[in-house]
Design a protein around this motif. Structure first.
Motif, short mmCIF file in Angstrom:
data_model
loop_
_atom_site.label_atom_id
_atom_site.label_comp_id
_atom_site.label_asym_id
_atom_site.label_seq_id
_atom_site.Cartn_x
_atom_site.Cartn_y
_atom_site.Cartn_z
N ALA A 191 0.86 -1.19 0.00
CA ALA A 191 0.00 0.00 0.00
C ALA A 191 0.89 1.23 0.00
O ALA A 191 1.86 1.31 0.76
CB ALA A 191 -0.90 0.00 1.22
N ILE A 192 0.57 2.20 -0.88
CA ILE A 192 1.37 3.42 -0.96
C ILE A 192 0.44 4.62 -1.10
O ILE A 192 -0.78 4.48 -1.26
CB ILE A 192 2.34 3.39 -2.17
CG1 ILE A 192 1.55 3.40 -3.50
CG2 ILE A 192 3.27 2.19 -2.11
CD1 ILE A 192 2.40 3.72 -4.70
N LEU A 210 -3.10 4.01 -2.80
CA LEU A 210 -3.07 3.16 -3.98
C LEU A 210 -2.54 1.78 -3.61
O LEU A 210 -1.80 1.63 -2.63
CB LEU A 210 -2.15 3.76 -5.06
CG LEU A 210 -2.50 5.13 -5.64
CD1 LEU A 210 -1.38 5.61 -6.55
CD2 LEU A 210 -3.82 5.08 -6.39
N LEU A 211 -2.92 0.80 -4.42
CA LEU A 211 -2.34 -0.53 -4.31
C LEU A 211 -1.20 -0.64 -5.31
O LEU A 211 -1.39 -0.42 -6.51
CB LEU A 211 -3.39 -1.61 -4.61
CG LEU A 211 -2.90 -3.07 -4.61
CD1 LEU A 211 -2.45 -3.48 -3.22
CD2 LEU A 211 -4.00 -4.01 -5.11
N SER A 212 -0.01 -0.96 -4.83
CA SER A 212 1.17 -1.12 -5.69
C SER A 212 1.38 -2.61 -5.94
O SER A 212 1.51 -3.40 -5.00
CB SER A 212 2.40 -0.52 -5.00
OG SER A 212 3.58 -0.86 -5.71
N ILE A 213 1.41 -2.98 -7.23
CA ILE A 213 1.61 -4.38 -7.61
C ILE A 213 2.89 -4.47 -8.44
O ILE A 213 2.93 -4.00 -9.58
CB ILE A 213 0.42 -4.93 -8.43
CG1 ILE A 213 -0.89 -4.74 -7.66
CG2 ILE A 213 0.65 -6.42 -8.76
CD1 ILE A 213 -2.13 -5.15 -8.45
N ARG A 228 7.17 -5.28 -14.11
CA ARG A 228 6.05 -4.34 -14.23
C ARG A 228 5.64 -3.83 -12.86
O ARG A 228 5.60 -4.57 -11.89
CB ARG A 228 4.87 -5.05 -14.90
CG ARG A 228 3.66 -4.15 -15.16
CD ARG A 228 2.51 -4.91 -15.79
NE ARG A 228 2.81 -5.49 -17.09
CZ ARG A 228 1.97 -5.50 -18.11
NH1 ARG A 228 0.78 -4.95 -18.00
NH2 ARG A 228 2.31 -6.07 -19.25
N LEU A 229 5.34 -2.54 -12.80
CA LEU A 229 4.81 -1.94 -11.59
C LEU A 229 3.47 -1.30 -11.93
O LEU A 229 3.40 -0.37 -12.75
CB LEU A 229 5.76 -0.88 -11.03
CG LEU A 229 5.31 -0.20 -9.73
CD1 LEU A 229 5.28 -1.21 -8.58
CD2 LEU A 229 6.21 0.98 -9.39
N GLY A 230 2.41 -1.81 -11.31
CA GLY A 230 1.08 -1.25 -11.51
C GLY A 230 0.63 -0.52 -10.26
O GLY A 230 0.62 -1.11 -9.17
N LEU A 231 0.31 0.75 -10.38
CA LEU A 231 -0.19 1.55 -9.26
C LEU A 231 -1.69 1.72 -9.46
O LEU A 231 -2.13 2.36 -10.43
CB LEU A 231 0.53 2.89 -9.18
CG LEU A 231 2.06 2.78 -9.06
CD1 LEU A 231 2.70 4.16 -9.03
CD2 LEU A 231 2.45 1.97 -7.83
N CYS A 232 -2.48 1.12 -8.56
CA CYS A 232 -3.91 0.92 -8.80
C CYS A 232 -4.78 1.69 -7.80
O CYS A 232 -4.55 1.62 -6.59
CB CYS A 232 -4.26 -0.56 -8.69
SG CYS A 232 -3.12 -1.66 -9.56
#
Length: 244
Positions: A191-192, A210-213, A228-232
Motif C-alpha cells: 500500500a502506498i 493506492l495498491l502497488s503491484i 512491471r509496476l502497476g499503481l492501482c
C-alpha cells in the motif's frame, strides 16, 4: 527415460515427460494456439504409458500452458484467447460488473537497467532496456498507471507504433509479434500514497491511497522477461485472486 530413484536429481517419470514437452514449447515445435500430438502419439514418442503422458499434460493444463478442448484435443494456450489474455489482471469492480477495458500509451523509450531491475530480469546492471508507461482505463476511468521494463536485446520489435497499433494486452503483443509467451508471474503487493507524478496521471489528490503491484513475468524455462509496476486506484475495485 530411465533414472535411478536414489539419484539426487531423480524426478517422477511424468515430470520428466513434462520437462520434455516444455522443451518442445521452448524450441517452438508447437506454437501458441497449435494442437500438440495426441497422448497416444506422445506415449509412443517417449516410450512411456499414456497415463504418464496424461499426468504430465494435466500439470501443464493446470498451469495454463496448454488447454484441453473436449473432442478436439490439447492446444498450446495463447494470450489471444479470452480466458487467458487477462489472466494476470486481477483488479475487478467491487460489484462484480463487467467493464470495458482500454489503455493509453504515455511513453516508450530506451533506458538503462538499475541494479534492482537487473536482478529481477537476470541481466547486467546498465543493460539497455525498453521502458513503457501507460494508463489502464476501466469503463473510461483511469485506474492503473503501468510501468513496464523489458530487456531491449529480446524485445527489439516493441515500439511506440506497434504498441499503439495493437491497442491491447502487452502479453498478446509479445506472443503474436515476437514469439515470446508469458506463462507465469510473481507479484508483490504493498500500500502506498500517490506522489505528484502518479496523482497527475490518475487525476487524484497527492497522497491518495493506492495498491502497488510489482510483477515479474516469466516465459518457458522460468526465464524472467518482464518487470512491471502497476499503481492501482481501488476506491470501487479490489484485487481478486482465485485459488484452485
Amino acid at each position: 527415460m530411465k533414472s535411478s530413484p536414489t539419484h539426487p536429481s531423480f524426478q517422477p517419470l511424468y515430470r520428466q515427460i513434462k520437462a520434455l514437452l516444455t522443451q518442445s514449447l521452448i524450441t517452438g515445435e508447437w506454437v501458441p494456439g497449435a494442437a500438440i500430438p495426441s497422448e497416444m502419439d506422445l506415449a509412443a514418442r517417449f516410450g512411456v504409458s499414456q497415463g504418464t503422458v496424461r499426468k504430465a499434460i494435466d500439470e501443464l493444463a493446470a498451469e495454463n500452458i496448454v488447454v484441453r478442448r473436449q473432442g478436439k484435443g490439447t492446444f498450446v494456450a495463447t494470450h489471444t484467447e479470452e480466458v487467458v489474455k487477462l489472466r494476470f489482471l486481477r483488479l475487478v469492480a467491487a460489484d462484480g460488473s463487467k467493464e470495458l477495458l482500454d489503455n493509453r500509451l504515455l511513453s516508450c523509450e530506451k533506458s538503462k537497467a538499475t541494479a534492482a531491475i537487473a536482478r529481477a530480469l537476470n541481466i547486467r546492471t546498465g543493460s539497455s532496456v525498453i521502458e513503457i508507461r501507460r494508463l489502464l482505463l476501466f469503463s473510461g476511468k483511469p485506474l492503473i498507471l503501468d510501468r513496464i521494463i523489458l530487456p531491449a536485446a529480446l524485445f527489439k520489435g516493441v515500439t511506440t507504433e506497434r504498441i499503439e497499433a495493437l491497442k491491447g494486452s502487452m502479453y498478446r503483443l509479445y506472443e503474436t509479434q515476437l514469439g515470446i509467451r508469458m506463462v507465469r508471474a510473481e507479484e508483490k503487493l504493498t500500500a502506498i500514497g500517490a506522489d505528484g507524478e502518479v496523482a497527475t496521471a490518475l487525476g487524484l489528490l497527492q497522497g491518495t491511497p493506492l495498491l502497488s503491484i510489482e510483477r515479474v513475468s516469466y516465459t518457458y524455462g522460468d526465464k524472467p522477461m518482464e518487470w512491471r509496476l502497476g499503481l492501482c486506484l481501488t476506491d470501487d475495485h479490489h484485487y481478486l485472486n482465485q485459488f484452485e
